[in-house]
Design an enzyme around this catalytic site. Structure first.
Site, mmCIF file in Angstrom:
data_model
loop_
_atom_site.group_PDB
_atom_site.id
_atom_site.type_symbol
_atom_site.label_atom_id
_atom_site.label_comp_id
_atom_site.label_asym_id
_atom_site.label_seq_id
_atom_site.Cartn_x
_atom_site.Cartn_y
_atom_site.Cartn_z
ATOM 1 N N ASN A 208 -8.106 -5.625 2.238
ATOM 2 C CA ASN A 208 -8.833 -5.350 3.474
ATOM 3 C C ASN A 208 -9.241 -6.670 4.111
ATOM 4 O O ASN A 208 -8.922 -7.745 3.600
ATOM 5 C CB ASN A 208 -10.048 -4.455 3.196
ATOM 6 C CG ASN A 208 -10.985 -5.074 2.180
ATOM 7 O OD1 ASN A 208 -11.575 -6.124 2.416
ATOM 8 N ND2 ASN A 208 -11.125 -4.435 1.026
ATOM 9 N N LYS A 286 9.924 -7.724 -7.599
ATOM 10 C CA LYS A 286 9.842 -7.490 -6.165
ATOM 11 C C LYS A 286 10.689 -6.302 -5.742
ATOM 12 O O LYS A 286 11.865 -6.188 -6.109
ATOM 13 C CB LYS A 286 10.293 -8.742 -5.407
ATOM 14 C CG LYS A 286 10.210 -8.581 -3.893
ATOM 15 C CD LYS A 286 10.689 -9.823 -3.171
ATOM 16 C CE LYS A 286 10.667 -9.590 -1.652
ATOM 17 N NZ LYS A 286 11.173 -10.767 -0.917
ATOM 18 N N LYS A 337 -23.608 8.483 1.475
ATOM 19 C CA LYS A 337 -23.055 7.654 0.402
ATOM 20 C C LYS A 337 -24.135 7.282 -0.612
ATOM 21 O O LYS A 337 -23.900 7.327 -1.824
ATOM 22 C CB LYS A 337 -22.423 6.394 0.993
ATOM 23 C CG LYS A 337 -21.840 5.448 -0.051
ATOM 24 C CD LYS A 337 -21.159 4.258 0.608
ATOM 25 C CE LYS A 337 -20.571 3.307 -0.433
ATOM 26 N NZ LYS A 337 -19.857 2.162 0.185
#
Length: 398
Positions: A208, A286, A337
């Site tokens: 992120n 990969k 939350k």
């Protein structure tokens, strides 16, 4: 903070001992006096003459010194300082400290002292990871010994990993925190920071936009108030603050393990932006692009670090602070939350692209607790951190 403070510096037998003359110089620059104790192994890496010249005072090397021991010199040395620093703290010295051995001057001083002690470990990565060293480390932490480092990096033996002694300025910052008269002196706080990276294959990952700036600011503010901070960080864009024990991780699973290893603590602040999901089976090589073929990724849920710690039945920190990064209905989602996770406070902020919070220098937060919602004005992340640290101090010590 170090002006007129007396530091007893025990220099262990590791290659990192070459850093200690600079450490002594940095401590004296800030007004501290340094009394050096050099182990026989330490003298193999740095000479008594060098240490004495930099410290401006004689070096102590022998337990059975006829002149000093006529006046019980090791007792006087152990109790005349404001802080004892062991740098480098080798695996051998840590083992002696953890198990109460006292067969030379350094270990005898450490057994006889009633002064706060801080260690800066330094050793080969395999020695650091050895179960015996980790058991000794846990014992020392439980005994109230402060720990700074070790850092991760290249080693003299050619290996790479955790085991490098913290740099002199990092040790100085930790010493300043240890001697601070701030309200959080004697309190241990865990802070998580930065993003996590969840591997897809050896070259790709899911992450992120968190820079780690807010977590770093919180760690710095807590140190300034005298707290001992264990700073668990993912791969952040900003460096960790000085004066903290840095634990570097990449994945959410590693972050949870690091947090649990850092317990017990008086408070835990979970500022990291932890990925909710990871690839269930990351590829070992990969993944190659094949024309017309789009790979399908299966996901697994990551451990919920905030909920795990908040809901502990034994060893839960008295204060657990979570963060909620939201893009809409910020307060409603953060309130739900907090109840769902079981933490004491939630620090909620809007991270939608228009705010510039991720990667920026400003933040607008809302602190949600049993007392309701506190809406803080927009301010620099450093200011947010300082205000939050003061609030934590108020909760822990009144």
């Amino acid at each position: 903070m170090l002006a007129n403070k007396r530091i007893l510096l025990i220099i262990g037998g590791g290659i990192a001992a070459y850093k200690t003359p600079d450490l002594i110089r940095r401590l004296r620059e800030r007004g501290a006096s340094v009394t050096p104790v050099l182990t026989s192994a330490g003298a193999e890496f740095v000479t008594p003459l060098t240490v004495a010249a930099v410290a401006g005072t004689p070096v102590h090397t022998q337990l059975f010194d006829l002149t000093t021991e006529a006046e019980m010199g090791h007792i006087q040395l152990s109790r005349s300082a404001d802080l004892v620093i062991v740098a480098p703290a080798t695996a051998d010295l840590m083992a002696k400290m953890a198990n109460g051995l006292a067969n030379d001057l350094a270990s005898t001083l450490l057994m006889a002292t009633d002064t706060p002690v801080m260690i800066a470990p330094a050793m080969n990565v395999r020695m650091w990871d050895h179960p015996a060293t980790q058991r000794n480390l846990a014992t020392l932490k439980a005994d109230g010994i402060r720990v700074i480092g070790p850092n991760e990096g290249d080693m003299a033996c050619g290996e790479y990993g955790p085991g490098r002694m913290s740099e002199p300025l990092e040790i100085v910052a930790a010493a300043e925190a240890a001697l601070s008269d701030g309200p959080l002196k004697g309190k241990r706080v865990i802070v998580t920071s930065g993003p996590t990276q969840e591997p897809i294959d050896p070259v790709r990952y899911i992450s992120n936009r968190s820079s780690g700036a807010q977590g770093t600011a919180i760690g710095k503010a807590l140190v300034a108030l005298g707290a001992e901070v264990v700073f668990v960080t993912g791969p952040a864009d900003v460096p960790p603050p000085e004066g903290v024990q840095v634990v570097r991780v990449e994945t959410a699973v590693q972050m949870l393990d690091a947090v649990q290893a850092a317990l017990p603590a008086d408070a835990a602040v979970f500022a990291a932006a932890v990925a909710d999901w990871r690839v269930a089976q990351a590829a070992s090589s990969k993944m190659k692009k094949e024309k017309g073929e789009i790979p399908t990724l299966s996901f697994a849920e990551n451990p919920d670090i905030l909920a795990t710690v908040s809901q502990m039945t034994k060893g839960r920190p008295p204060l657990v602070v979570g963060f909620a990064a939201e893009t809409d209905n910020v307060i409603a989602h953060a309130t739900a939350k907090r109840l769902r996770k079981g933490c004491d406070w939630i620090v909620a902020n809007d991270v939608s692209p228009a705010t510039g919070t991720f990667g920026g220098t400003q933040n607008t937060v809302h602190v949600i607790s049993d007392d309701g919602v506190e809406d803080w004005p927009k301010m620099a992340k450093d200011a947010v951190a300082e205000r939050l640290a003061q609030r934590i101090a108020g909760a822990l010590v009144g």
